[in-house]
Design a protein around this motif. Structure first.
Motif, PDB file in Angstrom:
ATOM      1  N   VAL A   1       0.863  -1.175   0.000  1.00 47.53           N
ATOM      2  CA  VAL A   1       0.000   0.000   0.000  1.00 47.53           C
ATOM      3  C   VAL A   1       0.902   1.228   0.000  1.00 47.53           C
ATOM      4  O   VAL A   1       2.015   1.197   0.531  1.00 47.53           O
ATOM      5  CB  VAL A   1      -0.948   0.047   1.219  1.00 47.53           C
ATOM      6  N   GLU A   2       0.419   2.272  -0.641  1.00 48.49           N
ATOM      7  CA  GLU A   2       1.124   3.551  -0.597  1.00 48.49           C
ATOM      8  C   GLU A   2       0.164   4.608  -0.070  1.00 48.49           C
ATOM      9  O   GLU A   2      -0.881   4.854  -0.675  1.00 48.49           O
ATOM     10  CB  GLU A   2       1.659   3.967  -1.964  1.00 48.49           C
ATOM     11  N   PHE A   3       0.524   5.193   1.051  1.00 53.41           N
ATOM     12  CA  PHE A   3      -0.297   6.240   1.640  1.00 53.41           C
ATOM     13  C   PHE A   3       0.117   7.594   1.080  1.00 53.41           C
ATOM     14  O   PHE A   3       1.305   7.935   1.083  1.00 53.41           O
ATOM     15  CB  PHE A   3      -0.133   6.265   3.160  1.00 53.41           C
ATOM     16  N   MET A   4      -0.849   8.360   0.601  1.00 47.77           N
ATOM     17  CA  MET A   4      -0.572   9.767   0.355  1.00 47.77           C
ATOM     18  C   MET A   4      -0.130  10.387   1.668  1.00 47.77           C
ATOM     19  O   MET A   4      -0.382   9.824   2.734  1.00 47.77           O
ATOM     20  CB  MET A   4      -1.807  10.426  -0.255  1.00 47.77           C
ATOM     21  N   PRO A   5       0.553  11.541   1.644  1.00 44.22           N
ATOM     22  CA  PRO A   5       1.303  11.990   2.829  1.00 44.22           C
ATOM     23  C   PRO A   5       0.503  11.959   4.125  1.00 44.22           C
ATOM     24  O   PRO A   5      -0.628  12.424   4.177  1.00 44.22           O
ATOM     25  CB  PRO A   5       1.684  13.427   2.463  1.00 44.22           C
ATOM     26  N   LEU A   6       1.137  11.411   5.144  1.00 50.58           N
ATOM     27  CA  LEU A   6       0.523  11.338   6.470  1.00 50.58           C
ATOM     28  C   LEU A   6       1.240  12.222   7.481  1.00 50.58           C
ATOM     29  O   LEU A   6       0.893  12.202   8.662  1.00 50.58           O
ATOM     30  CB  LEU A   6       0.505   9.887   6.966  1.00 50.58           C
ATOM     31  N   ALA A   7       2.241  12.985   7.046  1.00 51.48           N
ATOM     32  CA  ALA A   7       2.846  13.966   7.943  1.00 51.48           C
ATOM     33  C   ALA A   7       1.846  15.097   8.176  1.00 51.48           C
ATOM     34  O   ALA A   7       1.000  15.387   7.322  1.00 51.48           O
ATOM     35  CB  ALA A   7       4.149  14.496   7.344  1.00 51.48           C
ATOM     36  N   GLU A   8       1.945  15.746   9.325  1.00 54.50           N
ATOM     37  CA  GLU A   8       0.936  16.736   9.694  1.00 54.50           C
ATOM     38  C   GLU A   8       0.880  17.894   8.705  1.00 54.50           C
ATOM     39  O   GLU A   8       1.911  18.380   8.230  1.00 54.50           O
ATOM     40  CB  GLU A   8       1.204  17.260  11.108  1.00 54.50           C
TER      41      GLU A   8
ATOM     42  N   TYR B   1       0.147  17.294   0.932  1.00 55.87           N
ATOM     43  CA  TYR B   1       1.351  17.722   0.220  1.00 55.87           C
ATOM     44  C   TYR B   1       1.841  19.102   0.647  1.00 55.87           C
ATOM     45  O   TYR B   1       2.793  19.621   0.063  1.00 55.87           O
ATOM     46  CB  TYR B   1       1.108  17.682  -1.293  1.00 55.87           C
ATOM     47  N   GLN B   2       1.190  19.717   1.642  1.00 59.67           N
ATOM     48  CA  GLN B   2       1.658  20.991   2.199  1.00 59.67           C
ATOM     49  C   GLN B   2       1.957  20.743   3.678  1.00 59.67           C
ATOM     50  O   GLN B   2       1.135  20.985   4.556  1.00 59.67           O
ATOM     51  CB  GLN B   2       0.592  22.075   2.018  1.00 59.67           C
ATOM     52  N   VAL B   3       3.153  20.239   3.940  1.00 62.57           N
ATOM     53  CA  VAL B   3       3.508  19.696   5.255  1.00 62.57           C
ATOM     54  C   VAL B   3       3.993  20.797   6.188  1.00 62.57           C
ATOM     55  O   VAL B   3       4.816  21.638   5.807  1.00 62.57           O
ATOM     56  CB  VAL B   3       4.600  18.618   5.100  1.00 62.57           C
ATOM     57  N   THR B   4       3.496  20.780   7.415  1.00 58.54           N
ATOM     58  CA  THR B   4       3.999  21.659   8.464  1.00 58.54           C
ATOM     59  C   THR B   4       4.682  20.884   9.582  1.00 58.54           C
ATOM     60  O   THR B   4       5.463  21.457  10.333  1.00 58.54           O
ATOM     61  CB  THR B   4       2.859  22.497   9.068  1.00 58.54           C
ATOM     62  N   GLY B   5       4.399  19.604   9.721  1.00 59.55           N
ATOM     63  CA  GLY B   5       5.008  18.777  10.771  1.00 59.55           C
ATOM     64  C   GLY B   5       5.664  17.557  10.162  1.00 59.55           C
ATOM     65  O   GLY B   5       5.054  16.492  10.065  1.00 59.55           O
ATOM     66  N   TYR B   6       6.918  17.699   9.763  1.00 53.23           N
ATOM     67  CA  TYR B   6       7.595  16.630   9.024  1.00 53.23           C
ATOM     68  C   TYR B   6       7.849  15.387   9.873  1.00 53.23           C
ATOM     69  O   TYR B   6       8.002  14.287   9.334  1.00 53.23           O
ATOM     70  CB  TYR B   6       8.912  17.147   8.436  1.00 53.23           C
ATOM     71  N   TYR B   7       7.884  15.535  11.185  1.00 50.57           N
ATOM     72  CA  TYR B   7       8.155  14.401  12.073  1.00 50.57           C
ATOM     73  C   TYR B   7       6.897  13.940  12.817  1.00 50.57           C
ATOM     74  O   TYR B   7       6.978  13.049  13.660  1.00 50.57           O
ATOM     75  CB  TYR B   7       9.246  14.767  13.076  1.00 50.57           C
ATOM     76  N   ALA B   8       5.764  14.542  12.486  1.00 50.40           N
ATOM     77  CA  ALA B   8       4.527  14.254  13.223  1.00 50.40           C
ATOM     78  C   ALA B   8       3.495  13.619  12.296  1.00 50.40           C
ATOM     79  O   ALA B   8       2.991  14.285  11.391  1.00 50.40           O
ATOM     80  CB  ALA B   8       3.963  15.545  13.820  1.00 50.40           C
ATOM     81  N   PRO B   9       3.138  12.357  12.493  1.00 56.53           N
ATOM     82  CA  PRO B   9       2.018  11.790  11.731  1.00 56.53           C
ATOM     83  C   PRO B   9       0.747  12.596  12.026  1.00 56.53           C
ATOM     84  O   PRO B   9       0.521  13.020  13.163  1.00 56.53           O
ATOM     85  CB  PRO B   9       1.899  10.360  12.271  1.00 56.53           C
ATOM     86  N   THR B  10      -0.053  12.813  11.008  1.00 56.71           N
ATOM     87  CA  THR B  10      -1.240  13.623  11.230  1.00 56.71           C
ATOM     88  C   THR B  10      -2.125  13.008  12.305  1.00 56.71           C
ATOM     89  O   THR B  10      -2.397  11.803  12.317  1.00 56.71           O
ATOM     90  CB  THR B  10      -2.041  13.835   9.939  1.00 56.71           C
TER      91      THR B  10
ATOM     92  N   VAL C   1       4.637  -1.238   3.031  1.00 53.97           N
ATOM     93  CA  VAL C   1       4.082   0.101   3.241  1.00 53.97           C
ATOM     94  C   VAL C   1       5.021   1.144   2.647  1.00 53.97           C
ATOM     95  O   VAL C   1       6.197   1.229   3.030  1.00 53.97           O
ATOM     96  CB  VAL C   1       3.866   0.396   4.739  1.00 53.97           C
ATOM     97  N   ILE C   2       4.487   1.927   1.729  1.00 51.29           N
ATOM     98  CA  ILE C   2       5.201   3.050   1.128  1.00 51.29           C
ATOM     99  C   ILE C   2       4.471   4.318   1.546  1.00 51.29           C
ATOM    100  O   ILE C   2       3.246   4.329   1.643  1.00 51.29           O
ATOM    101  CB  ILE C   2       5.243   2.926  -0.409  1.00 51.29           C
ATOM    102  N   MET C   3       5.214   5.368   1.794  1.00 51.35           N
ATOM    103  CA  MET C   3       4.599   6.629   2.204  1.00 51.35           C
ATOM    104  C   MET C   3       5.111   7.757   1.324  1.00 51.35           C
ATOM    105  O   MET C   3       6.294   7.818   0.993  1.00 51.35           O
ATOM    106  CB  MET C   3       4.897   6.917   3.671  1.00 51.35           C
ATOM    107  N   ASP C   4       4.212   8.649   0.944  1.00 53.18           N
ATOM    108  CA  ASP C   4       4.619   9.850   0.219  1.00 53.18           C
ATOM    109  C   ASP C   4       5.421  10.761   1.137  1.00 53.18           C
ATOM    110  O   ASP C   4       5.058  10.969   2.303  1.00 53.18           O
ATOM    111  CB  ASP C   4       3.387  10.601  -0.286  1.00 53.18           C
ATOM    112  N   TRP C   5       6.474  11.341   0.581  1.00 51.43           N
ATOM    113  CA  TRP C   5       7.365  12.233   1.340  1.00 51.43           C
ATOM    114  C   TRP C   5       7.581  13.488   0.509  1.00 51.43           C
ATOM    115  O   TRP C   5       7.798  13.405  -0.701  1.00 51.43           O
ATOM    116  CB  TRP C   5       8.679  11.513   1.624  1.00 51.43           C
TER     117      TRP C   5
END
Length: 721
Positions: free
Chosen positions: A276-283, A292-301, A324-328
């Protein structure tokens, strides 16, 4: 030590001094020691030492108190009373040594700290029975920094941080804090303004629209050791990779990370996808950005749960045999005032020159890839997701925008590099560094570039001057094939090159064939909607297209909803049209995707030599039909699968084709099979190639056949790699 002058005491009292620990806490003073504390509005302040003795402190100025003790105090608490009779007892943050060691600060300064999240941000510590949280933040342009949060009523004057010199790092240890505390940094800029900023290194954040950072501690116990061990011993290049891309919030709205685990595992397993590939889950603050407009690069939403809840989901997926693949998104970040933008009052994370530091198309800033601390922030962030969340791959968004200084810019809006070229040399160096470091530390992972140009060597090793990615999205194949498949079958014979051109460059990089979210939004409609003809023909085209795609060299990715032929365009604001699975024709399409994935995984020729041109050949002789695309692929053991595609609207009977080997070829996939909604035209399960390797067969309308021929003993293909 002489008492600080009044100006210093006033600055300390206001939480605006760069070195509050030099004033507050215990200090040697002549033959004894003095303890100073900031306690505005206090009636009395007493230091209770570790041996139980007490030392009364007297008010000096502006809420600063001090008192003498005979020996250096190893530990003490401050007991404060107020006029209303309340008593407050607490450990003193200013008696503690820095939590950032010299080696850590040296590595931060050099931009080489590969576990940066253990040093910066909010980290829990236990010092000889005193537990609390150390806060550390990089803000080299700040005049002062303090921590505000729910633990101090959002008044940071009593929690001013100390500057750790030329590193630009500010630090304080706050005893008594634990997980769940919310906080921000207050930063005094060079021009005298206070800014409130979320922690760039926060490991959790409040649920938007709230923007505070949250102290978090990982407590999940992983149970995926078998998966992780196996992953480290294999290469994704030589293994099946069939990726189901999903947007978590609209896949099945209302589910959190934990609640989704069973449903997602059951569904992905039924469909046979390997990853599975999740579209970005960073906050991110705005849900419409899809992450795709990340403010918390180390924080899962936090929209879907805690960081440990995400760990639980990934752990469960691994236990079920699903990668598991994640968008970065290291290519840009938004301008929200609470986040990274102008973090300490000046350009810090972003490049100061707007010609290099802003994306006008997206209204975002671009990272300063040439600054060591910024590179470190991003490299460590990639490693963080591998280390702390066990992800198996990162799909790096918008790589082309990083590679070129003139990306989406007119003449005069960009500045050439030192050689006069258009390449962003700092970004290229950063990508090489993050890829080389990730592969060094985590064997078996995949770094995947969404790169839309013909930049050479995207997947070439960094030792050979390449960018060092494991895979690159094949955007050329995606564009050409979608144009072709949308054409009326009556006219496809004139456009055969739109499908076959990809064979010319299919082995120049390690490719992933993507039908991603970008192809089903912004007025493009759904994949089903692009297909010509009536409802039956659209579904037949869908099956044929997917069978061709799965057979084509390269790994493959399909965005959610396309597996059952969703007819409407995707929107992040609503659920997929799951009701369509109650329609027999669309249920049959989903069943076909499951059968396709299982056949793909079971036949090593379709994945074991994806990047080897010697394992691929075009088929066509002795018959030529511009509506027929045929090719064969071979694994390491000589087993072969032939993919024969008829993209015309009519069956082709008695079609003669020269196959790679004589003998029986088993029909392992027929996209026109009745069980998947087709017309049932086929070859009764097999075709036979004579001694000259020629076979006569029936090609179904809008149909694709996979024909398998085994050279090695049964089962050897499954043991490939």
């Amino acid at each position: 030590m002489a008492r600080p002058n009044d100006d210093v005491l006033d600055a300390v009292a206001g939480g605006a001094y760069y070195a509050p620990h030099d004033v507050l806490g215990p200090h040697h003073d002549g033959d004894g020691w003095v303890i100073r504390a900031r306690r505005p509005l206090a009636r009395t302040v007493t230091a209770v030492l570790g041996d139980g003795t007490e030392a009364a402190l007297r008010h000096v100025r502006s809420g600063i108190w001090e008192g003498e003790v005979a020996e250096q105090p190893s530990a003490y608490e401050l007991v404060t009373t107020y006029d209303e009779g309340a008593e407050h007892r607490a450990d003193d943050p200013y008696r503690h040594l820095p939590t950032c060691g010299e080696i850590d600060l040296h590595l931060v300064g050099e931009g080489r700290h590969e576990q940066l999240w253990h040093v910066l941000g909010a980290n829990l510590h236990d010092f000889v029975g005193v537990s609390g949280v150390s806060f550390a933040v990089w803000a080299p342009n700040a005049r002062a920094v303090r921590v505000v949060g729910d633990f101090n009523a959002w008044d940071g004057q009593g929690h001013a941080m100390r500057s750790l010199g030329s590193s630009g790092v500010w630090e304080i240890f706050v005893p008594g804090l634990g997980p769940g505390a919310t906080y921000k940094y207050e930063i005094l800029t060079q021009d005298g303004h206070w800014l409130q900023k979320a922690d760039p290194m926060a490991k959790a954040a409040e649920t938007p629209p709230a923007t505070a950072s949250v102290v978090a501690e990982a407590s999940h116990t992983w149970s995926d050791s078998a998966w992780m061990t196996a992953r480290s011993q294999r290469s994704p290049l030589d293994h099946p990779m069939s990726v189901y891309e999903l947007h978590f919030g609209s896949w099945r709205p209302g589910l959190g990370y934990r609640e989704a685990a069973d449903q997602l595992i059951d569904y992905v397993t039924e469909l046979g996808f390997t990853h599975v590939e999740f579209m970005p889950l960073a906050e991110h603050p705005f849900g419409g950005s899809w992450g795709y407009q990340v403010t918390g690069y180390y924080a899962p939403t936090s929209r879907f749960g805690s960081p440990d809840d995400l760990r639980y989901l990934i752990d469960r997926l691994h236990q079920a045999g699903i990668g598991v693949i994640m968008d970065w998104v290291p290519g840009h970040f938004p301008k929200d005032a609470f986040a990274l933008a102008r973090f300490d009052g000046r350009p810090l994370y972003e490049h100061p020159d707007p010609r290099r530091g802003e994306h006008k198309d997206w209204g975002t800033y671009i990272f300063d890839y040439g600054r060591t601390e910024v590179r470190n922030f991003l490299v460590a962030n990639a490693l963080y997701w591998f280390e702390e969340f066990h992800v198996d791959g990162l799909r790096v968004d918008a790589v082309a925008s990083m590679l070129y200084l003139d990306y989406s810019r007119n003449d005069g809006e960009w500045e050439p590099n030192v050689h006069g070229g258009r390449e962003n040399l700092e970004a290229i160096s950063f990508l090489q560094e993050v890829n080389a470091t990730a592969y060094k530390r985590y064997p078996g992972i995949a770094m995947i570039a969404e790169e839309s140009t013909s930049y050479p060597g995207v997947t070439a090793p960094t030792s050979q001057g390449g960018l060092g990615f494991g895979f690159k999205w094949n955007m050329g194949w995606m564009n050409d094939s979608l144009v072709y498949i949308s054409r009326d079958p009556m006219y496809r014979s004139y456009h055969e090159g739109e499908l076959s051109f990809s064979f010319v460059y299919a082995f120049s990089e390690n490719f992933v064939l993507p039908i991603s979210h970008d192809e089903v939004v912004h007025g493009k409609g759904s994949l089903f909607g692009r297909m010509p003809g009536d409802h039956w023909q659209k579904l037949a085209n869908m099956r044929a297209y997917l069978a061709y795609m799965w057979g084509h060299p390269g790994k493959h990715l399909l965005f959610m909803g396309q597996e059952f032929g969703q007819m409407s365009e995707w929107s992040e604001s609503r659920s997929l049209d799951w009701w369509m699975l109650d329609q027999p024709a669309h249920r049959e399409l989903a069943d076909f995707v499951g059968a396709l994935n299982r056949a793909y995984t079971a036949h090593a020729p379709l994945w074991s030599r994806d990047s080897d041109g010697g394992a691929f050949r075009r088929l066509g002789a002795p018959t030529w039909n511009p509506n027929v695309i045929a090719f064969a692929r071979t694994d390491h053991h000589g087993n072969t699968v032939a993919v024969v595609c008829n993209f015309s609207g009519a069956p082709v009977y008695d079609y003669e084709l020269e196959l790679p080997e004589s003998g029986t070829w088993t029909e392992v996939v027929n996209s026109d099979a009745k069980e998947y909604g087709g017309s049932g035209v086929g070859n009764l399960g097999a075709v036979h190639a004579d001694e000259y390797r020629r076979a006569r067969m029936v090609l179904p309308p809008l149909g694709v056949l996979w024909l398998s021929h085994r050279t090695a003993p049964e089962g050897s293909a499954a043991r490939e790699g």
